[in-house]
Design a protein around this motif. Structure first.
Motif, PDB file in Angstrom:
ATOM      1  N   TYR A 228       0.823  -1.216   0.000  1.00  0.00           N
ATOM      2  CA  TYR A 228       0.000   0.000   0.000  1.00  0.00           C
ATOM      3  C   TYR A 228       0.852   1.257   0.000  1.00  0.00           C
ATOM      4  N   VAL A 229       2.105   1.139   0.376  1.00  0.00           N
ATOM      5  CA  VAL A 229       3.029   2.266   0.227  1.00  0.00           C
ATOM      6  C   VAL A 229       3.384   2.425  -1.252  1.00  0.00           C
ATOM      7  N   GLU A 230       3.737   1.318  -1.890  1.00  0.00           N
ATOM      8  CA  GLU A 230       3.986   1.374  -3.342  1.00  0.00           C
ATOM      9  C   GLU A 230       2.760   1.928  -4.059  1.00  0.00           C
ATOM     10  N   GLY A 231       1.599   1.468  -3.621  1.00  0.00           N
ATOM     11  CA  GLY A 231       0.354   1.907  -4.255  1.00  0.00           C
ATOM     12  C   GLY A 231       0.170   3.410  -4.182  1.00  0.00           C
ATOM     13  N   GLN A 232       0.532   4.005  -3.042  1.00  0.00           N
ATOM     14  CA  GLN A 232       0.437   5.463  -2.921  1.00  0.00           C
ATOM     15  C   GLN A 232       1.345   6.137  -3.946  1.00  0.00           C
ATOM     16  N   ILE A 233       2.554   5.606  -4.078  1.00  0.00           N
ATOM     17  CA  ILE A 233       3.512   6.224  -5.002  1.00  0.00           C
ATOM     18  C   ILE A 233       3.037   6.047  -6.446  1.00  0.00           C
ATOM     19  N   GLN A 234       2.619   4.824  -6.773  1.00  0.00           N
ATOM     20  CA  GLN A 234       2.179   4.559  -8.158  1.00  0.00           C
ATOM     21  C   GLN A 234       0.953   5.394  -8.517  1.00  0.00           C
ATOM     22  N   GLY A 235       0.010   5.462  -7.581  1.00  0.00           N
ATOM     23  CA  GLY A 235      -1.214   6.220  -7.853  1.00  0.00           C
ATOM     24  C   GLY A 235      -0.941   7.707  -7.978  1.00  0.00           C
ATOM     25  N   GLY A 236      -0.075   8.220  -7.107  1.00  0.00           N
ATOM     26  CA  GLY A 236       0.256   9.645  -7.165  1.00  0.00           C
ATOM     27  C   GLY A 236       0.950  10.000  -8.466  1.00  0.00           C
ATOM     28  N   VAL A 237       1.837   9.133  -8.911  1.00  0.00           N
ATOM     29  CA  VAL A 237       2.562   9.381 -10.165  1.00  0.00           C
ATOM     30  C   VAL A 237       1.586   9.424 -11.334  1.00  0.00           C
ATOM     31  N   VAL A 238       0.655   8.477 -11.380  1.00  0.00           N
ATOM     32  CA  VAL A 238      -0.252   8.438 -12.537  1.00  0.00           C
ATOM     33  C   VAL A 238      -1.209   9.639 -12.520  1.00  0.00           C
ATOM     34  N   GLN A 239      -1.591  10.093 -11.344  1.00  0.00           N
ATOM     35  CA  GLN A 239      -2.356  11.341 -11.296  1.00  0.00           C
ATOM     36  C   GLN A 239      -1.511  12.492 -11.840  1.00  0.00           C
TER      37      GLN A 239
END
Lengths: 159, 758
Positions: free
Chosen positions: B650-661
């Motif tokens: 879920y930490v990776e998920g925050q980074i991945q999601g923020g980048v795609v936004q």
């Protein structure tokens, strides 16, 4: 306007309901039948959160009139697991953290299942285009794509 | 107190740092999780909002009599039903000024944007409610409107608010914010090279897939229950209380699962309206926004018009930085000035800084927070200028950043003096990454050019109020309750912490989100604070519970509690008593709880501190189709100091999601208005967020440098990842084409236009 009586099948069970001619299948699923697992993100067929299958074909239920369900087999997220046994995609999504807020997840899972039924061995690109109709704002899609690819590999092994 | 924490050495962790299945997961993959719009109540009726058809109009009168007479209509409300906060006196709730919130929820003197609520109806179904809205007669005096920043700050612009003054004159600049360090004039005089550029960005929407929705039931005894999805049930309670006059003690706000928020659900739109409709009608009222309403009347985040100037010595040392950031507030004051003003230059040790933000109102919906509010706008400008300085000095882009990184003792212009700073580590992580070292095929085929860009970013992170309760069930299992809506898997992290501390199997821990009546006050899910703050209060609660468990065991064994150890989920006698008694498990102690002193459980309520800032450095490869103007992201790597990843996925998920936004912000998303001041693309077809086929895998490089001020070393992670992408992608497009872009989004028409420029 008078409501229309509709006989259909949802997740393998016979269902009858009365629908306004203007109601979408999504409205009836959520507000008449209480099947709120199918989500409304846009109501215009752009986000895929309301994805269901009609006779196995993937559709946005917000773009299907409820009366069109007459005589057809509808598949929703509520029918994806068999009792306590999750569908491999559901299990893999949990193991690989392929969801954050989870609002798009039912639609993504229905789309992914439809994709794997047509193409059990998709490439990453095929998964990405197969799910291009499902918006997810949280994950950046990375873990979703990986989970679908992993599930496909696992399902191929177990067949 | 730190005895437990000393045992939490990373190598000994059994649950912390592992990829467990989230506690709320099964319900979310089977469609059973209840989001805001999924709730129904017996006797429930439906509410609908009537919205202004004008971008700017004085409301002379509202006649609701025809709507009220329509069969099936149960209640109508207008601004006169909402508590008025007079313009003269500011009343703050957190960072929100209730003068603006009461006017945002329902237009008062004027309708300030196309889509501004002017009235609301509750009726037996949505169709009747909509028909009733159409029967409400609003007498508008249409006023000239203004949409864009550059137009709004012109001397002859239509003025939105008489009370707003700038330099003594009525103005659409409703406020300013300044961060200052040293003297920039002196600094620039010392510079060998100065680069000054102006940048523009468009407003973009947070784009959560779940539209705002709520059900409110107001009872005859004056008590109200609210089911809604938000980033804070306590915010819902407090803001609804202020806007309706119902005391907080009479409002119970129950958090539904939240289908994304990204900051936008830190304020409310529907809840007070639904409460008043329920009060008037005597029925529970449900309200659900359409996507079009979400796009027109909630959020978005600000567009910006910024000028950044940085001066450096020949060796690359930054000597001065100046930023002027004109930030859209929407129709009411309160744009996120703190983001660009404080964050843009914060990664660097610059002795002379002057950063000024201008809060510009115009006839758009009032902006709402969006992930690191405002910081990406400032970083976009600053990091593009840094790239240009590196180029002009012939220096490596990352080496230039390394040369100027803030360090311990660096004073930031926004006021902080940094302790340990982990910016350098993020740059080195990118330098050492295979992606950054890999050769780039710049001209893979005719008509296609590739480039690589880098950028860094800073976000404050936050602590604040959090509450938790850890209870041992009668059968010896664990229930943890916190007060934070879980937007991205925070329950999974908390479950790992509780299992680790109590020494029990992860499957024996349930993590729940309490409503406002069942858990102590907890501030918003926002500011990258939830995992940091809730892990802290859960840790302290668990420590208290372990203390109780030791006491109970001591009582049973008739020894001193100090002579009891808690290890692996059981009490064992220690010291001289070691081995004297067989261990007592959690289940044993729970079974004997009644005779040893009663229920076992403890709660902690705390204003948490120690949330040190977050730093990130990103590298991206893009490919530009020069015939079609399409920019594609080929590869993306994001390095960030995350402190300690309690649940790495879920930490990776925050980074991945923020980048795609961030990719959407840079390449495709923008609010478009027509000449009448109406949003032209109020839907997901024309408002183009990245879809799955638009983006590659996003590699998240998690640097785990423990935050010494947190029991597990946690540092906030959610917001920093959206700060660098705008500049990183812009710099990559320059690297590909040799032409710099000074405006976002770099969408195909704009890329082609720029390529056609001579």
């Amino acid at each position: 306007m008078a409501k229309t009586h509709i006989s259909t099948s949802i997740n393998g069970e016979p269902v009858e309901f009365l629908a306004d001619p203007g109601s979408s299948l999504l409205d009836v699923l959520r507000n008449t039948l209480g099947l709120t697992g199918t989500k409304e993100g846009c109501g215009t067929g752009d986000c895929g959160a309301c994805s269901v299958t009609v006779d196995g074909r993937l559709v946005c239920s917000c773009l299907v009139l409820a009366v069109e369900a007459e005589g057809h087999e509808i598949g929703t997220i509520e029918g994806m697991a068999q009792g306590e046994t999750l569908h491999p995609l559901q299990r893999k999504f949990l193991e690989m953290a392929a969801l954050q807020c989870g609002i798009c997840t039912p639609g993504v899972l229905i789309s992914a299942r439809a994709l794997l039924e047509k193409n059990p061995n998709p490439t990453e690109t095929e998964v990405r285009f197969g799910l291009a109709g499902n918006l997810c704002r949280c994950t950046g899609y990375d873990k979703i794509v990986r989970a679908v690819l992993e599930t496909a590999a696992e399902m191929r092994e177990t067949v | 107190m730190n005895v437990i924490n000393d045992k939490l050495r990373v190598e000994d962790n059994k649950w912390i740092g592992t990829r467990t299945v989230r506690p709320d997961g099964a319900d979310k993959v089977t469609g059973r999780a209840t989001y805001a719009a999924d709730n129904t109540m017996p006797g429930m009726i439906w509410g609908k909002v009537l919205r202004s058809p004008h971008a700017h109009a004085r409301i002379r009168s509202i006649d609701t009599s025809k709507a009220e007479a329509l069969p099936g209509v149960k209640a109508v409300v207008t601004a006169k039903d909402i508590v008025d906060f007079p313009l003269e006196t500011s009343v703050m709730l957190g960072i929100q000024d209730m003068r603006w919130m009461c006017r945002n929820v329902m237009a008062r003197e004027k309708a300030l944007f196309h889509g501004h609520p002017v009235a609301a109806v509750a009726a037996i179904n949505e169709e009747v409610a909509a028909a009733a809205c159409a029967l409400i007669a609003v007498d508008y005096e249409v006023l000239p409107h203004v949409i864009e920043i550059e137009d709004a700050i012109k001397p002859d612009a239509p003025i939105l608010h008489d009370f707003a003054k700038f330099e003594g004159k009525p103005s659409n600049i409703a406020g300013t914010m300044t961060a200052k360090l040293g003297d920039v004039e002196v600094g620039f005089a010392e510079a060998d090279i100065i680069v000054e550029r102006t940048f523009r960005t468009r407003p973009i929407h947070q784009g959560y897939i779940e539209p705002q929705a709520c059900t409110v039931s107001y009872s005859a005894d004056g008590r109200a229950t609210i089911w809604s999805s938000s980033q804070g049930q306590f915010m819902v309670r407090a803001m609804t209380s202020l806007l309706t006059g119902v005391p907080q003690s009479n409002i119970r706000a129950i958090p539904a699962e939240i289908g994304g928020g990204f900051g936008a659900k830190t304020i409310i739109y529907l809840e007070p309206v639904a409460l008043l409709l329920s009060k008037k009608s005597g029925r529970p009222v449900k309200m659900v926004m359409t996507r079009e309403e979400v796009m027109r009347a909630t959020g978005p985040t600000s567009g910006s018009f910024s000028t950044v100037k940085i001066g450096a010595k020949k060796d690359g040392t930054f000597v001065a930085a100046k930023g002027d950031f004109y930030i859209q507030a929407g129709c009411l004051p309160g744009g996120p000035l703190r983001g660009p003003v404080g964050c843009s230059f914060a990664p660097y040790d610059i002795p002379n800084v002057l950063s000024v933000g201008y809060d510009v109102v115009s006839n758009r919906s009032k902006v709402a927070a969006y992930r690191a509010p405002g910081a990406p706008l400032g970083a976009y400008a600053a990091e593009c200028v840094v790239d240009e300085i590196a180029e002009k000095l012939g220096m490596d882009r990352l080496e230039l950043r390394l040369k100027n990184t803030a360090g311990p003792g660096t004073k930031a212009a926004y006021g902080a003096t940094f302790g340990k700073v982990t910016f350098e580590e993020t740059i080195e992580a990118i330098q050492n990454h295979e992606h950054y070292k890999a050769p780039l095929d710049r001209n893979p085929r005719p008509g296609v050019k590739r480039g690589r860009g880098v950028a860094s970013g800073f976000w404050y992170n936050a602590g604040g109020e959090s509450s938790a309760q850890v209870n041992i069930t009668e059968d010896g299992n664990v229930v943890v309750t916190t007060g934070h809506p879980d937007v991205g898997g925070s329950r999974a992290s908390i479950a790992n912490v509780a299992a680790e501390l109590l020494g029990v199997d992860h499957s024996r821990v349930s993590v729940l989100i309490g409503d406002t009546a069942s858990i102590g006050y907890s501030n918003l899910t926002g500011g990258s604070r939830v995992t940091f703050a809730s892990a802290m209060v859960v840790t302290q609660s668990a420590e208290k519970v372990i203390g109780q468990l030791k006491e109970r065991a001591a009582k049973i064994w008739k020894i001193d509690p100090e002579a009891v150890n808690w290890d692996n989920g059981e009490a064992t006698p220690a010291g001289p008593n070691a081995g004297q008694f067989p261990p007592l498990t959690l289940a044993d102690l729970a079974a004997k709880a009644t005779e040893t002193g009663g229920p076992i459980g403890a709660g902690v309520q705390l204003n948490t501190t120690g949330a040190d800032p977050g730093f990130a450095t990103h590298v991206v490869d893009v490919e530009v189709d020069v015939d079609l103007g399409i920019v594609r992201v080929l590869r993306y790597t994001a390095a960030q100091d995350v402190g300690r990843a309690l649940h790495p996925s879920y930490v990776e998920g925050q980074i991945q999601g923020g980048v795609v936004q961030g990719i959407g912000w840079a390449l495709s998303e923008e609010y478009l208005y027509d000449k009448q001041g109406r949003l032209d693309n109020a839907g997901f077809l024309d408002y183009r967020m990245p879809v799955c086929s638009d983006v590659p895998m996003i590699e998240a490089v998690m640097l785990e440098i423990p935050n010494p001020k947190h029991p597990q070393g946690v540092r906030g992670v959610g917001e920093a990842p959206i700060v660098p992408p705008l500049a990183a992608i812009s710099n990559a497009v320059y690297d590909a084409l040799g032409k710099r872009f000074y405006a976002l989004p770099m969408s195909p028409p704009k890329v082609l236009e720029r390529l056609d420029e001579v």
